[in-house]
Scaffold this active site. Structure first.
Site, PDB file in Angstrom:
ATOM      1  N   LYS A  72      58.011  31.808  21.003  1.00  0.00           N
ATOM      2  CA  LYS A  72      57.553  32.573  22.168  1.00  0.00           C
ATOM      3  C   LYS A  72      58.027  31.943  23.487  1.00  0.00           C
ATOM      4  CE  LYS A  72      54.223  35.503  20.085  1.00  0.00           C
ATOM      5  NZ  LYS A  72      53.013  36.297  20.089  1.00  0.00           N
ATOM      6  N   LYS A  89      61.104  38.812  11.136  1.00  0.00           N
ATOM      7  CA  LYS A  89      59.785  39.401  10.869  1.00  0.00           C
ATOM      8  C   LYS A  89      59.601  40.700  11.678  1.00  0.00           C
ATOM      9  CE  LYS A  89      55.935  38.009  13.184  1.00  0.00           C
ATOM     10  NZ  LYS A  89      54.527  38.243  13.409  1.00  0.00           N
ATOM     11  N   LYS A 130      55.158  43.518  16.445  1.00  0.00           N
ATOM     12  CA  LYS A 130      54.691  44.502  17.425  1.00  0.00           C
ATOM     13  C   LYS A 130      55.527  44.481  18.700  1.00  0.00           C
ATOM     14  CE  LYS A 130      49.895  43.714  17.015  1.00  0.00           C
ATOM     15  NZ  LYS A 130      49.617  42.380  17.454  1.00  0.00           N
TER      16      LYS A 130
HETATM   17  P1  ATP Z   1      53.079  39.937  18.460  1.00  0.00           P
HETATM   18  O1  ATP Z   1      54.398  40.613  18.221  1.00  0.00           O
HETATM   19  O2  ATP Z   1      52.335  40.452  19.655  1.00  0.00           O
HETATM   20  O3  ATP Z   1      53.158  38.434  18.389  1.00  0.00           O
HETATM   21  P2  ATP Z   1      52.431  40.433  15.728  1.00  0.00           P
HETATM   22  O4  ATP Z   1      52.970  41.772  15.333  1.00  0.00           O
HETATM   23  O5  ATP Z   1      53.163  39.240  15.249  1.00  0.00           O
HETATM   24  O6  ATP Z   1      52.160  40.367  17.265  1.00  0.00           O
HETATM   25  P3  ATP Z   1      49.674  39.555  15.390  1.00  0.00           P
HETATM   26  O7  ATP Z   1      48.614  40.200  16.190  1.00  0.00           O
HETATM   27  O8  ATP Z   1      50.156  38.237  15.876  1.00  0.00           O
HETATM   28  O9  ATP Z   1      50.939  40.470  15.176  1.00  0.00           O
HETATM   29  O10 ATP Z   1      49.207  39.409  13.872  1.00  0.00           O
HETATM   30  C1  ATP Z   1      48.133  40.059  13.267  1.00  0.00           C
HETATM   31  C2  ATP Z   1      48.175  39.786  11.780  1.00  0.00           C
HETATM   32  O11 ATP Z   1      49.291  40.457  11.180  1.00  0.00           O
HETATM   33  C3  ATP Z   1      48.359  38.302  11.428  1.00  0.00           C
HETATM   34  O12 ATP Z   1      47.542  37.968  10.324  1.00  0.00           O
HETATM   35  C4  ATP Z   1      49.802  38.187  11.055  1.00  0.00           C
HETATM   36  O13 ATP Z   1      50.050  37.142  10.163  1.00  0.00           O
HETATM   37  C5  ATP Z   1      50.054  39.535  10.412  1.00  0.00           C
HETATM   38  N1  ATP Z   1      51.463  39.929  10.515  1.00  0.00           N
HETATM   39  C6  ATP Z   1      52.147  40.103  11.669  1.00  0.00           C
HETATM   40  N2  ATP Z   1      53.419  40.485  11.411  1.00  0.00           N
HETATM   41  C7  ATP Z   1      53.537  40.542  10.057  1.00  0.00           C
HETATM   42  C8  ATP Z   1      54.610  40.868   9.162  1.00  0.00           C
HETATM   43  N3  ATP Z   1      55.793  41.223   9.626  1.00  0.00           N
HETATM   44  N4  ATP Z   1      54.376  40.826   7.837  1.00  0.00           N
HETATM   45  C9  ATP Z   1      53.159  40.478   7.350  1.00  0.00           C
HETATM   46  N5  ATP Z   1      52.107  40.162   8.135  1.00  0.00           N
HETATM   47  C10 ATP Z   1      52.277  40.188   9.474  1.00  0.00           C
END
Ligand code: ATP
Ligand code: LTN
Length: 333
Positions: free
Chosen positions: A116, A198, A201
């Site tokens: 980040k 990965k 969002k």
């Molecule tokens: P950001 O992009 O804002 O960092 P993010 O999409 O990574 O957000 P988080 O809110 O950080 O999502 O994560 C919420 C939950 O979803 C966490 O338990 C995280 O491990 C899970 N998660 C996020 N992305 C994935 C993915 N690509 N595959 C499986 N689990 C995921």
């Protein structure tokens, strides 16, 4: 929900935008399933979200939507405690106490911090650095046994365990040491546009990311564009990141094993497979979209639920926080 026999689950999700298929498969879809067997506490972690720049009006909107979305995914605020993190100031207080048992060196090793910081080089704020301490507090304040998360959060959970152990050693037994709960299949859903990354969002490439509120046409279109390899054979193997990812997604939403999927698409091309995955995902998510719209049309009900959730969260966490205050030597009465 206060059956003391049952183990305690805690998890959180940031209101940083509409949830992705990764969030759903890796974490949220498990939240609902776990409600029957455990005492579950789920939080929309808005305090975590402001570690990267957020537009205030949007954050407020995303927070309400995230709450409605977890309900649409099956979290029942009458069975579980579901609350908004900033409604319980115990989290900010726990963060401080635990910061004083966290080492600069261990925070420096967090890969999410490094990623980040690279992404937002103009705003490497202290909150981004200490984010895992706030997360440790979330979990430890409720004496959670298990934490359902995707694979990317494993390092943060490990840090929470280390901080709790260190505190317990320094001041005597106070916090329970939590365990991660990571699914065997789907713990790391990859971007459709770049299957070495990965699905996230906050990804700029919208085509790589399925949002759980996307309509069927959009979902199928994105899957049709998914990056794959040139072998043109549906099979799970090393080096076939794109196909492995699609097989994982298809397996989770249909319940079919990899063997069954290989047989189903034997002799067929990637085109057929991609459409089948897209349609299966869209059909699987259809009820979530419908329920989300229903909840969003009744904001008063959402408010009633998160207000009740915050009260319950405060009640449980106040006891643990008070215990920690006492242990460190604060004058508490
Ligand atoms: P950001 O992009 O804002 O960092 P993010 O999409 O990574 O957000 P988080 O809110 O950080 O999502 O994560 C919420 C939950 O979803 C966490 O338990 C995280 O491990 C899970 N998660 C996020 N992305 C994935 C993915 N690509 N595959 C499986 N689990 C995921
Ligand atoms: N850091 C997590 C969200 C999160 C969380 C938590 C998950 C904050 N507090 C407590 C589990 C338990 C994330 O960004 N994925």
């Amino acid at each position: 929900m206060e059956n003391t026999e049952k183990k305690i689950i805690f998890s959180g999700i940031q209101p940083t935008g509409t949830f992705t298929l990764g969030n759903y498969i890796g974490a949220i879809s498990n939240w609902a399933k776990l409600q029957e067997e455990y005492n579950c506490i789920y939080s929309i972690v808005d305090m975590h979200a402001i570690t990267v720049k957020q537009e205030p009006a949007k954050l407020r909107q995303h927070t309400i939507e995230a709450y409605a979305l977890i309900m649409a995914c099956g979290v029942d605020p009458n069975k579980s405690i579901a609350f908004i993190q900033s409604h319980n100031t115990n989290h900010a207080e726990a963060n401080w106490i635990l910061s004083c048992s966290t080492q600069f060196g261990e925070l420096s090793r967090m890969t999410q911090f490094k990623a980040k910081s690279e992404k937002h080089p103009d705003d490497i704020n202290a909150g981004l650095f200490t984010y895992p301490v706030l997360m440790a507090g979330d979990i430890l304040l409720y004496n959670a046994d298990l934490v359902p998360i995707g694979a990317d959060q494993k390092q943060h959970l490990e840090l929470a365990r280390n901080v709790a152990q260190r505190f317990n050693q320094k001041y005597s037994e106070t916090f329970k040491i939590p365990e991660p709960y990571i699914p065997d299949v789907g713990a790391r859903v990859m971007s459709l546009a770049d299957p070495t990354k990965k699905m996230s969002k906050s990804d700029e490439n919208q085509n790589g990311c399925i949002y759980i509120l996307d309509d069927k046409d959009t979902i199928v279109r994105k899957f049709k564009k998914a990056v794959t390899d040139s072998e043109a054979k549906v099979r799970y193997a090393q080096g076939k990141d794109g196909i492995n990812n699609l097989m994982t997604i298809y397996s989770v939403v249909t319940g079919k094993s990899f063997d069954e999927i290989e047989r189903e698409f034997d002799g067929k091309g990637y085109g057929d497979f991609k459409v089948a995955v897209g349609e299966a995902v869209a059909d699987h998510l259809e009820p979530v979209r419908t329920k989300f719209a229903e909840y969003m049309s009744d904001k008063a009900y959402i408010k009633e639920c998160y207000t009740k959730g915050a009260e319950a969260a405060r009640r449980i966490s106040s006891k643990v926080l008070r215990k920690a205050y006492k242990k460190v030597g604060f004058v508490i009465d």
